[in-house]
Design a protein around this motif. Sequence first.
Motif, PDB file in Angstrom:
ATOM      1  N   LEU A 126     -41.081 -28.614 -67.853  1.00 33.14           N
ATOM      2  CA  LEU A 126     -42.128 -27.613 -68.088  1.00 33.14           C
ATOM      3  C   LEU A 126     -42.242 -26.684 -66.880  1.00 33.14           C
ATOM      4  N   THR A 127     -42.220 -27.276 -65.669  1.00 33.37           N
ATOM      5  CA  THR A 127     -42.296 -26.466 -64.459  1.00 33.37           C
ATOM      6  C   THR A 127     -41.140 -25.476 -64.408  1.00 33.37           C
ATOM      7  N   MET A 128     -39.931 -25.972 -64.663  1.00 34.03           N
ATOM      8  CA  MET A 128     -38.753 -25.109 -64.621  1.00 34.03           C
ATOM      9  C   MET A 128     -38.805 -24.036 -65.704  1.00 34.03           C
ATOM     10  N   LEU A 187     -38.824 -18.478 -67.368  1.00 34.28           N
ATOM     11  CA  LEU A 187     -39.224 -17.687 -68.525  1.00 34.28           C
ATOM     12  C   LEU A 187     -39.104 -16.173 -68.284  1.00 34.28           C
ATOM     13  N   PRO A 188     -39.640 -15.652 -67.180  1.00 38.94           N
ATOM     14  CA  PRO A 188     -39.512 -14.209 -66.980  1.00 38.94           C
ATOM     15  C   PRO A 188     -38.047 -13.754 -66.909  1.00 38.94           C
ATOM     16  N   VAL A 189     -37.189 -14.596 -66.330  1.00 39.13           N
ATOM     17  CA  VAL A 189     -35.770 -14.227 -66.234  1.00 39.13           C
ATOM     18  C   VAL A 189     -35.158 -14.150 -67.627  1.00 39.13           C
ATOM     19  N   ILE A 190     -35.475 -15.144 -68.467  1.00 34.05           N
ATOM     20  CA  ILE A 190     -34.918 -15.152 -69.823  1.00 34.05           C
ATOM     21  C   ILE A 190     -35.431 -13.960 -70.618  1.00 34.05           C
ATOM     22  N   VAL A 191     -36.730 -13.685 -70.516  1.00 31.91           N
ATOM     23  CA  VAL A 191     -37.300 -12.562 -71.264  1.00 31.91           C
ATOM     24  C   VAL A 191     -36.597 -11.263 -70.878  1.00 31.91           C
ATOM     25  N   THR A 192     -36.433 -11.053 -69.561  1.00 26.05           N
ATOM     26  CA  THR A 192     -35.807  -9.820 -69.102  1.00 26.05           C
ATOM     27  C   THR A 192     -34.373  -9.704 -69.605  1.00 26.05           C
ATOM     28  N   ALA A 193     -33.619 -10.808 -69.506  1.00 27.38           N
ATOM     29  CA  ALA A 193     -32.216 -10.775 -69.929  1.00 27.38           C
ATOM     30  C   ALA A 193     -32.106 -10.526 -71.433  1.00 27.38           C
ATOM     31  N   ALA A 194     -32.936 -11.223 -72.209  1.00 30.20           N
ATOM     32  CA  ALA A 194     -32.870 -11.066 -73.662  1.00 30.20           C
ATOM     33  C   ALA A 194     -33.292  -9.656 -74.074  1.00 30.20           C
ATOM     34  N   ARG A 195     -34.270  -9.098 -73.370  1.00 31.70           N
ATOM     35  CA  ARG A 195     -34.697  -7.732 -73.702  1.00 31.70           C
ATOM     36  C   ARG A 195     -33.578  -6.735 -73.485  1.00 31.70           C
ATOM     37  N   GLU A 196     -32.840  -6.932 -72.386  1.00 33.48           N
ATOM     38  CA  GLU A 196     -31.736  -6.004 -72.123  1.00 33.48           C
ATOM     39  C   GLU A 196     -30.710  -6.057 -73.238  1.00 33.48           C
ATOM     40  N   ALA A 197     -30.418  -7.288 -73.705  1.00 35.08           N
ATOM     41  CA  ALA A 197     -29.436  -7.438 -74.787  1.00 35.08           C
ATOM     42  C   ALA A 197     -29.947  -6.770 -76.061  1.00 35.08           C
TER      43      ALA A 197
END
Lengths: 296, 305
Positions: A155-157, A162-172
């Motif tokens: 959960l901590t990780m 989460l912000p990194v995944i959101v940013t990467a997925a948004r770019e895609a």
Amino acid sequence: MTSLGLGDNAHLFQANLEQRRRRSARFRRACSAFTWLGVGTLFVLLGQILYQGAAWLGWDFLTSFASRFPSRAGIFAALVGTLWLIVTTAAISIPVGVAAAIYLEEYAPRTRLTRFLELNISNLAGVPSIVYGLLGLAVFVRWLSLERSVISGALTMSVLILPVIVTAAREALRAVPPSLRDAALGVGATRWQCTWHHVIPQALPGILTGVILAISRVFGETAPLLVIGLPIFVSRTPSGLGDSFTVLPLQIYNWTQRPNHEFQNLAAAGIIVLLVVLLLTNLVAVVLRQRTETES
Amino acid sequence: MTATQLDALRKSSTRQWKEGSIHGVLMTSALLSILTTVGVVAVLAAESSTFFREVSPVEFLTGTKWTPLFDPPSHGVLPLLCGTGLIAVGSGILALPIGLAIAVYLSEMANRRRRRIVKPMLEVLAGIPTVVYGYFALTFVTPCLRWLIPSTEVFNAAAGAIVVAIMILPMVASLCDDSLQAVPASLRQAAYSLGATPREVSVGIVVPGALSGILASFVLALSRAIGETMAVTLAAGATPRLTLNPLESIQTMTAFMAQVSSGDAPSGTSQYNSIFAVGFLLFAITLFMNWLAQRVLHRFREAYE
């Protein structure tokens, strides 16, 4: 030069040009030297690790538990723990992160709330990882009393990446041409039909690449797990989400800390394993990216 | 399909319900990020408020002694701030100019082949976990320093600053490279056609043109240096000390947090609470720096389109 109409000033230009060219060449050499200094550092770093750790690598090293005796110590518990952590973190953070990205790219109206969300996510990405450790310690370990278990760590990780995944997925998602959406919506598809049947399949390789790179950060992150107080010595592997565990970077940290040189060599061997795992993960991401680039 | 059928489809309650619930799920996921922020702030505020009930904020921020493990304990955060500052300034002095130089080389001078070799290598450097840098500091950088300057302590700020510099170098280089690349080629061509040398084009035209991005990358890199934990915990030591001598053992804010939490501090003690107070300060500093980076990006922006 006089033909250019410079008259008596011609000597200024002549004399300067030589000097200016020399200065430019010097500047170029300096920049180039700094660049190779940076690249050289990478080789020194890798060389030092290989030199100290290679001899300690072996099947026993991978399949033994940690020990007080360097010759018998291994990283089995840490490897299995890392695997548990990665899988659990991925299971939590990828669905939530990609869903958030889809909302922000495909659904969200351009309102103040959306802008605030975006600003918030970019700010979260800049928060030091140790602060997430404090969050995990207070919320997951103490308030929810999940103890130092796989689920607390995951959960901590998840919160951390989460912000990194959101940013990467948004770019895609952003790379999918709008005409595709217009066409789908134009023939009467609902928002979700358009997203699910047209946008996501197009963006999937890009999303995967970004997500893999984001998840690979979990392999090397140590500070938050140190703060939530994971044990170093674990004599058995976890069999469920509620069990205690340890991870590879933490094991490396512990071994590095010891004054005994043999333990430091063990740390180097652990680092080799860690870097190989990271390299393989990144390779998968790069191959995925290249395949999409050639297709489109 | 007739018009009535279409109409029925549009009004179909299952379809609307499905769309609505998916919308709800996606929005909830996005809102979770706000929950995270609220969570971080709430946890830091709640836990440090118990700390500040025992220790006054003034004493915390102005005290020059950090000995929370002693009896009676003293909670002046300045030595930790000083340690963090020493690491940040030291790594900045090394990494910012070198990173910019690498970016200038990659963007303005290197041919495509060199660029394609160097860029991935810097990316590898950026992807190496921080604990590895800690190991490198202890087993390579510190012995080198001690060989050069024998009076160096085993744990010292200089080794920490050097490895943190190596860590943030790729970030500075690649962010600066991005901003240099964003400067339109026409500006370079204009300068070259007036007879400027490559150095004059780089220093006089391209770097000033990309100033906003370069400064923002500097701020972000320093912010990362401040928040870095593992390398400085391993290399820089655990001696909170008000000193500017980089060859001495120091302790940073992050190293203190790592030290206390790996020592398994029981909940409720002032020791346990002090890491939240220090964490709060760290959070505030990095948040301010991120805000500053955004301001800088905005303030010095040169609009080219």
